[in-house]
Design a protein around this motif. Sequence first.
Motif, mmCIF file in Angstrom:
data_model
loop_
_atom_site.group_PDB
_atom_site.id
_atom_site.type_symbol
_atom_site.label_atom_id
_atom_site.label_comp_id
_atom_site.label_asym_id
_atom_site.label_seq_id
_atom_site.Cartn_x
_atom_site.Cartn_y
_atom_site.Cartn_z
ATOM 1 N N THR A 1 0.930 -1.080 -0.210
ATOM 2 C CA THR A 1 0.132 0.020 0.007
ATOM 3 C C THR A 1 0.988 1.307 -0.022
ATOM 4 O O THR A 1 2.157 1.298 0.818
ATOM 5 C CB THR A 1 -0.909 0.061 1.163
ATOM 6 O OG1 THR A 1 -0.271 -0.055 2.211
ATOM 7 C CG2 THR A 1 -2.155 -1.160 1.118
ATOM 8 N N GLU A 2 0.415 2.189 -0.747
ATOM 9 C CA GLU A 2 1.143 3.563 -0.605
ATOM 10 C C GLU A 2 -0.027 4.700 -1.015
ATOM 11 O O GLU A 2 -1.054 4.567 -1.880
ATOM 12 C CB GLU A 2 2.202 3.386 -1.876
ATOM 13 C CG GLU A 2 1.663 3.231 -3.202
ATOM 14 C CD GLU A 2 2.788 3.236 -4.297
ATOM 15 O OE1 GLU A 2 3.937 3.461 -3.812
ATOM 16 O OE2 GLU A 2 2.542 2.757 -5.548
ATOM 17 N N PRO A 3 0.293 5.833 -0.589
ATOM 18 C CA PRO A 3 -0.482 7.120 -1.168
ATOM 19 C C PRO A 3 0.015 7.305 -2.533
ATOM 20 O O PRO A 3 1.245 7.528 -3.028
ATOM 21 C CB PRO A 3 0.132 8.294 -0.204
ATOM 22 C CG PRO A 3 1.239 7.685 0.437
ATOM 23 C CD PRO A 3 1.293 6.218 0.172
ATOM 24 N N VAL A 4 -0.921 7.598 -3.469
ATOM 25 C CA VAL A 4 -0.757 8.078 -4.838
ATOM 26 C C VAL A 4 -1.315 9.504 -4.943
ATOM 27 O O VAL A 4 -0.805 10.121 -6.247
ATOM 28 C CB VAL A 4 -1.427 7.080 -5.623
ATOM 29 C CG1 VAL A 4 -0.755 5.641 -5.594
ATOM 30 C CG2 VAL A 4 -3.078 6.795 -5.529
ATOM 31 N N ALA A 5 -1.891 10.031 -4.060
ATOM 32 C CA ALA A 5 -2.458 11.376 -4.504
ATOM 33 C C ALA A 5 -3.016 12.038 -3.020
ATOM 34 O O ALA A 5 -3.202 11.312 -2.114
ATOM 35 C CB ALA A 5 -3.623 11.400 -5.612
ATOM 36 N N LYS A 6 -2.908 13.287 -3.081
ATOM 37 C CA LYS A 6 -3.515 13.993 -1.839
ATOM 38 C C LYS A 6 -4.625 15.128 -2.369
ATOM 39 O O LYS A 6 -3.868 15.789 -3.496
ATOM 40 C CB LYS A 6 -2.317 14.773 -1.208
ATOM 41 C CG LYS A 6 -1.151 13.627 -0.517
ATOM 42 C CD LYS A 6 -0.195 14.307 0.305
ATOM 43 C CE LYS A 6 0.711 13.232 0.962
ATOM 44 N NZ LYS A 6 1.729 13.760 1.520
ATOM 45 N N VAL A 7 -5.667 15.061 -1.994
ATOM 46 C CA VAL A 7 -6.813 16.225 -2.577
ATOM 47 C C VAL A 7 -7.186 16.752 -1.269
ATOM 48 O O VAL A 7 -7.599 16.134 -0.185
ATOM 49 C CB VAL A 7 -7.667 15.369 -3.208
ATOM 50 C CG1 VAL A 7 -8.675 16.493 -3.906
ATOM 51 C CG2 VAL A 7 -7.106 14.386 -4.346
ATOM 52 N N LYS A 8 -7.570 18.035 -1.362
ATOM 53 C CA LYS A 8 -8.356 18.931 -0.172
ATOM 54 C C LYS A 8 -9.729 18.441 -0.443
ATOM 55 O O LYS A 8 -10.309 18.664 -1.160
ATOM 56 C CB LYS A 8 -8.012 20.143 -0.564
ATOM 57 C CG LYS A 8 -8.458 21.155 0.569
ATOM 58 C CD LYS A 8 -8.380 22.550 0.343
ATOM 59 C CE LYS A 8 -9.004 23.424 1.703
ATOM 60 N NZ LYS A 8 -8.460 22.960 2.934
ATOM 61 N N GLY A 9 -10.302 17.852 0.874
ATOM 62 C CA GLY A 9 -11.773 17.773 1.063
ATOM 63 C C GLY A 9 -12.034 16.096 0.605
ATOM 64 O O GLY A 9 -11.732 15.826 -0.516
ATOM 65 N N PHE A 10 -12.824 15.500 1.402
ATOM 66 C CA PHE A 10 -13.295 14.064 1.222
ATOM 67 C C PHE A 10 -13.866 14.146 -0.234
ATOM 68 O O PHE A 10 -13.947 13.038 -1.079
ATOM 69 C CB PHE A 10 -13.997 13.532 2.417
ATOM 70 C CG PHE A 10 -14.361 12.107 2.374
ATOM 71 C CD1 PHE A 10 -13.552 11.151 2.332
ATOM 72 C CD2 PHE A 10 -15.606 11.944 1.826
ATOM 73 C CE1 PHE A 10 -14.097 9.747 1.968
ATOM 74 C CE2 PHE A 10 -16.206 10.580 1.626
ATOM 75 C CZ PHE A 10 -15.277 9.448 1.606
#
Length: 246
Positions: A152-161
Motif C-alpha cells: 500500500t502507498e499514497p498516490v495522491a493528496k486532495v483537499k476535502g473528502f
Amino acid sequence: MQQVHDLFLNKLVLDYDYVFCITTTRTRSGIHDNAVQASYTILNDYKPVRSAAGFNTPFMLRVIDSQNVFAGVGVPVVEAARMRAAGETPPRIRAHLENLARHTHGYMVAPDLNYLRNRIKKRGDKSVSFLSAALGTALDIKPILHCNQGETEPVAKVKGFANASERLFDFAARRVKAGLFSPTLCMSYGGPLDEMRKLPGYDRLREACAANNVEVYESFMGLSGLVNVGKGALVVAFASEHKGFD
C-alpha cells in the motif's frame, strides 16, 4: 484455524468437490496463512467424512491470496463465480485468479487520517505518517491510498473528502473506458450506500461502467474494515494494467 477446519469438514467437503478460498492479502492479515495451515489438515481428514456421506470422489481445496484488501478482494471472487458459471475447469480458474490478483488495484479515501494512521500503524503499515496525518487533518487534505500485490502507498493528496472521492471516481471511469482485465468493478463504503451514491463523480463512473459492459458490485464495508480504517471510508477496486494514478 480451527474454525476454518470445522467449516470445511462439517459443510463444504459435503457440498462441493472443489473449493477456492480467496483471502485478504497475507501482508495485512493472518487469515491467508491460517487458511493454508488449515488446508493441510482438511485435505488429510476429509475422506472419512465424504465416504460416510456416500461420496467417493476426491475433494480439492486451493487457498488464493487476493493480494488486496476490502473491495479489492471482491474482484477475484466475482471472477471465480463468473468462470464457474461459464463452465471453466478448476485448473483454468485457479491460474486465471492468481494472475488476476496480481493485476487487481484497490484505491481508498479515508475521512479521518488520525484514526486511520493509528489503526494501520499497529499492522506495520506506514502509508500514512504522523506528519501527513497531522497536516492532512489541519488542512483537510485526504490521501488516496493504493493497494496492489499486497503493498500500500499514497498516490495522491486532495483537499476535502468529496473532492478526493470525485477524483477517484473519475480515475476509475478512465480505467474502465481504457479496458479492464475482468468486467467487474467493486466498491465498498463505511456508511449507508446512499451517501456514497451522492458523492460527486459517482454517476459518471456508473455511466462509464454501463457503457463498457462492466458490472458494478457495491457493499457496505465489513466490520473489520470499519474498525481498521474508520467510518465513511470509500474503496474502489478493479483489475487493469497499472499505469499510475492520473
